[in-house]
Design an enzyme around this catalytic site. Structure first.
Site, short mmCIF file in Angstrom:
data_model
loop_
_atom_site.label_atom_id
_atom_site.label_comp_id
_atom_site.label_asym_id
_atom_site.label_seq_id
_atom_site.Cartn_x
_atom_site.Cartn_y
_atom_site.Cartn_z
N ASP A 10 0.88 -1.15 0.00
CA ASP A 10 0.00 0.00 0.00
C ASP A 10 0.94 1.22 0.00
OD1 ASP A 10 -2.34 1.63 0.48
OD2 ASP A 10 -1.66 1.80 2.54
N ASP A 12 -0.03 5.08 1.05
CA ASP A 12 -0.23 6.05 2.13
C ASP A 12 -0.15 5.36 3.50
OD1 ASP A 12 -0.83 8.35 0.45
OD2 ASP A 12 -2.68 7.31 -0.06
N LYS A 46 -8.76 5.55 6.37
CA LYS A 46 -7.54 5.00 5.78
C LYS A 46 -7.88 3.91 4.77
CE LYS A 46 -4.38 6.23 9.46
NZ LYS A 46 -3.50 5.77 10.54
N GLY A 47 -7.28 4.00 3.62
CA GLY A 47 -7.51 3.01 2.57
C GLY A 47 -8.81 3.23 1.80
N ARG A 50 -11.40 8.66 -2.20
CA ARG A 50 -11.71 10.07 -1.94
C ARG A 50 -13.22 10.28 -1.81
NH1 ARG A 50 -9.02 13.84 -6.30
NH2 ARG A 50 -7.37 12.29 -6.01
N SER A 115 -2.76 0.68 -4.28
CA SER A 115 -3.26 1.82 -3.50
C SER A 115 -4.57 2.34 -4.05
CB SER A 115 -2.22 2.94 -3.56
OG SER A 115 -2.76 4.15 -3.11
N SER A 117 -5.22 5.44 -4.00
CA SER A 117 -4.98 6.84 -4.32
C SER A 117 -4.86 7.11 -5.82
CB SER A 117 -3.70 7.31 -3.64
OG SER A 117 -3.39 8.62 -4.06
N LYS A 118 -5.47 8.22 -6.24
CA LYS A 118 -5.32 8.66 -7.62
C LYS A 118 -4.05 9.50 -7.76
CE LYS A 118 -10.12 8.31 -8.88
NZ LYS A 118 -11.40 8.91 -9.06
N ASN A 119 -3.43 9.79 -6.64
CA ASN A 119 -2.18 10.58 -6.66
C ASN A 119 -0.95 9.69 -6.54
OD1 ASN A 119 -3.37 13.31 -6.60
ND2 ASN A 119 -4.13 12.72 -4.59
N LYS A 146 -11.16 -1.04 -1.39
CA LYS A 146 -10.87 -1.91 -0.25
C LYS A 146 -11.98 -1.70 0.77
CE LYS A 146 -5.93 -0.83 -0.86
NZ LYS A 146 -4.77 -0.13 -0.33
N GLU A 170 0.17 -3.29 4.62
CA GLU A 170 -0.98 -2.37 4.72
C GLU A 170 -1.03 -1.68 6.08
OE1 GLU A 170 -3.63 -0.81 3.95
OE2 GLU A 170 -3.96 -1.40 1.89
#
Ligand code: G6P
Ligand code: MG
Length: 223
Positions: A10, A12, A46-47, A50, A115, A117-119, A146, A170
């Site tokens: 993962d 972040d 977390k996980g 957005r 992940s 995240s889109k970042n 997730k 994770e």
């Protein structure tokens, strides 16, 4: 024959402590809307993608937004979050992470990012890690968040390893659940009580002994 193993990380809160930036940015959004939430509540974000994070936060604040305002608040949050991310460099890679990545590279063990995240690519680039990963599966590749195992199953497929030969690191409860549902070995990074569902938990990567990794990667299946 020894089965090929693969490792999925993962991002972040595992490779880098962006979890604190997500918290700061979401908290600012809530405060600007006139309410607050706790660090305990933040664990539940977390996980989580957005969109789902904002849905949860608005519920906590007892608020409803129009579709347009919802999108606007998500954009504002991301802008604020990226203002922290833009300051990052390789010195922010969490302790012990580079060592384990080097070990995997030396031993020809493929590893992927998994992940929500889109970042993710932007962040890996900032950390000079983008080229090291054999595969990247992020928030732009998955439709199910997730604890659905989709992100990890796609990552294992990209690495060419079976789910049961995959090891997942994770920091999120939802992420541990996703790894478990995928029938992968789950390793929690963080608090032992919070991540109690994981097969193993370490407070950070510096706690992980080389022998432990060797054993995990040996042909014996621990699970
Ligand atoms: C990770 C983080 C979450 C975050 C999600 C989406 O899973 O743990 O806190 O909401 O990614 O991140 P993004 O960068 O796309 O907003
Ligand atoms: Mg995480």
């Amino acid at each position: 024959m020894k089965e090929k193993k693969g490792v999925i990380f993962d991002l972040d809160g595992v490779i880098v402590d962006t979890a604190k930036f997500h918290f700061l940015a979401w908290r600012k959004l809530a405060n600007d809307l006139g309410f607050d939430f706790t660090e305990e509540q933040n664990e539940q974000l977390k996980g989580v993608s957005r969109v789902h994070s904002l849905q949860k936060i608005l519920k906590w604040g007892g608020m409803k937004l129009s579709e347009e305002e919802f999108q606007h608040q998500m954009d504002l949050k991301n802008e604020n979050y990226l203002s922290y991310v833009n300051e990052m460099d390789a010195s922010e890679i969490l302790p012990g992470v580079s060592k384990i990545l080097d070990y995997l590279i030396e031993n020809d063990i493929p590893f992927a990012l998994g992940s929500a995240s889109k970042n993710a690519r932007t962040i890996l680039e900032k950390l000079n890690l983008l080229e090291k990963f054999h595969a990247i599966v992020d928030g732009t590749d998955v439709s199910k968040a997730k604890p659905d195992p989709e992100v990890f199953l796609i990552a294992a497929e990209k690495l060419g390893v079976k789910p049961e030969d995959s090891i997942v690191f994770e920091d999120a409860v939802a992420g541990i659940q996703a790894a478990n549902r995928a029938n992968m070995t789950s390793i929690g990074i963080g608090d032992k009580t919070t991540l109690g569902e994981a097969d193993y938990v370490f407070s950070d990567f510096t706690e992980i002994e080389r022998e432990f990794i060797e054993k995990l990667l040996s042909k014996q299946r621990i699970k």
